[in-house]
Structure formats: C-alpha cells, structure tokens
Design a protein around this motif. Structure first.
Motif, short mmCIF file in Angstrom:
data_model
loop_
_atom_site.label_atom_id
_atom_site.label_comp_id
_atom_site.label_asym_id
_atom_site.label_seq_id
_atom_site.Cartn_x
_atom_site.Cartn_y
_atom_site.Cartn_z
N PRO A 75 -28.86 31.45 15.20
CA PRO A 75 -28.41 30.16 14.67
C PRO A 75 -29.60 29.22 14.48
O PRO A 75 -30.56 29.26 15.26
N ALA A 76 -29.53 28.43 13.46
CA ALA A 76 -30.59 27.47 13.17
C ALA A 76 -30.59 26.37 14.23
O ALA A 76 -29.54 26.01 14.74
N PRO A 77 -31.76 25.86 14.56
CA PRO A 77 -31.78 24.77 15.52
C PRO A 77 -31.10 23.54 14.92
O PRO A 77 -31.07 23.37 13.70
N PRO A 78 -30.54 22.67 15.76
CA PRO A 78 -29.86 21.49 15.21
C PRO A 78 -30.83 20.60 14.46
O PRO A 78 -32.01 20.53 14.81
N ALA A 79 -30.34 19.94 13.44
CA ALA A 79 -31.17 19.07 12.62
C ALA A 79 -31.41 17.73 13.30
O ALA A 79 -32.15 16.91 12.80
N TYR A 80 -30.79 17.50 14.41
CA TYR A 80 -30.95 16.24 15.14
C TYR A 80 -31.06 16.57 16.62
O TYR A 80 -30.67 17.63 17.07
N ALA A 81 -31.59 15.66 17.36
CA ALA A 81 -31.68 15.85 18.80
C ALA A 81 -30.34 15.47 19.43
O ALA A 81 -29.81 14.41 19.15
N PRO A 82 -29.79 16.35 20.26
CA PRO A 82 -28.52 16.00 20.89
C PRO A 82 -28.70 14.82 21.85
O PRO A 82 -29.79 14.57 22.34
N ALA A 83 -27.63 14.11 22.08
CA ALA A 83 -27.67 12.96 22.98
C ALA A 83 -28.03 13.44 24.38
O ALA A 83 -27.59 14.49 24.82
N PRO A 84 -28.86 12.66 25.08
CA PRO A 84 -29.23 13.07 26.43
C PRO A 84 -28.03 13.06 27.36
O PRO A 84 -27.13 12.24 27.23
N VAL A 85 -28.03 13.98 28.29
CA VAL A 85 -26.97 14.05 29.29
C VAL A 85 -27.48 13.34 30.53
O VAL A 85 -28.51 13.70 31.08
N HIS A 86 -26.80 12.29 30.93
CA HIS A 86 -27.21 11.53 32.09
C HIS A 86 -26.52 12.08 33.33
O HIS A 86 -25.32 12.34 33.30
N PRO A 87 -27.28 12.25 34.41
CA PRO A 87 -26.65 12.74 35.64
C PRO A 87 -25.68 11.70 36.19
O PRO A 87 -25.80 10.51 35.88
N PRO A 88 -24.73 12.13 37.00
CA PRO A 88 -23.80 11.16 37.57
C PRO A 88 -24.55 10.16 38.44
O PRO A 88 -25.59 10.46 39.00
N ARG A 89 -23.99 8.96 38.52
CA ARG A 89 -24.60 7.91 39.33
C ARG A 89 -24.66 8.34 40.79
O ARG A 89 -23.69 8.82 41.35
#
Length: 169
Positions: A75-89
């Motif tokens: 699969p081709a890499p995404p054309a955009y950077a995915p949103a960062p995943v923030h760890p739980p507080r």
C-alpha cells in the motif's frame, strides 16, 4: 505454474483479432511497461506489433511473459501525516494542585483583606518549581496566583507604610 498465453478464446488461437482484443493486449503491455517489466524500445515495438496483429495467437505471443491482471503491491504511504495519538492523562501531565490553590488564594485576597496573599505567593512559587521538575500543567494558574498575591502584599504593604507615616507626623 505455467500460465496460458492471453486470449479470450484460449492460447494460440487462429481466430482473427478484433480492435477490442488489440486494445486489451496493449493495456497489458502498458501495465508491464509501467511496472518496469519492459524497456521503452521493447514496449514500443510490441505495441506496434499488437496494432498490426491479425490473429489472437499473434497477440497472445506479445503478452505471454507478462502478468495479465493487477499484481499485488504494497500500500502507498498516506499522503498526509496522521494525527498524533496522545497518551492518556497521567499524574505527570495532570494540573498541579498547588498551582490551583495559589490561584484560588490569590483571588480570595480581594475578599479576605489580604490574609490569603502570602499563602498564594508561597504556593505559587512551590507550584512553579514542581511544574518545572515534573512537567505537570498549571503554570498559568501558579503565575496568576503569584501576581495576585504579590499585588496584595504590595498593596497592603503600602497601606501599612502610609498608616505608620501618618501616625509619625
């Protein structure tokens, strides 16, 4: 595994080729060229032979060494950077309790007559030190508590100074 040469009616057919048959063969050649399976000169030669082919057997020879359908690719890499995943507080990012207390005490100095101003200053300084060490949130609360506390300390200091000076006259 041996693949049969391409032909809608079986390999090596003496049946005359239609325009649609020629176009299907050229599509296979284009895909082979796009995937890097054919050099440009060979691609051009095979396309010319496909357009001049008389039988389906002639066409099948031109595409026999190429895949006849889509070849699975990564699969081709995404054309955009995915949103960062923030760890739980966690405790490390929670709002510092002393910072909140400093803000509350700084606000209460207005109604307490300045009684809570010194605790607001002390807690504000303690909170800012902890926040720098632990990375917790709440620096704005601590700073606001400090500012309000110091304003009231200075204000009450001036009141006491003027009171003493007035009595000394």
């Amino acid at each position: 595994m041996h693949m049969q040469p391409w032909s809608p009616y079986g390999g090596g057919s003496p049946m005359l080729a239609s325009t649609a048959d020629r176009e299907r063969a050229v599509d296979i050649l284009r895909a082979g060229f796009a995937e890097g399976r054919l050099a440009k000169a060979e691609f051009e030669e095979r396309v010319a032979r496909a357009y001049s082919a008389r039988t389906q057997g002639d066409l099948s020879v031109l595409v026999a060494d190429l895949p006849h359908g889509p070849v699975p690719t990564l699969p081709a890499p995404p054309a955009y950077a995915p949103a960062p995943v923030h760890p739980p507080r966690s405790y490390a990012t929670a709002t510092n309790g002393k910072a909140v207390a400093a803000l509350v005490l700084g606000i209460l100095t207005m109604v307490s007559g300045g009684v809570t101003s010194l605790p607001a200053v002390v807690l504000g300084h303690m909170a800012r030190g902890e926040i720098r060490r632990t990375g917790q949130e709440g620096d704005g609360c601590a700073l606001a508590g400090l500012v309000l506390g110091w304003l009231w300390v200075a204000g009450w200091g001036l009141v006491w100074l003027f009171t003493v000076l007035a009595r000394l006259r």
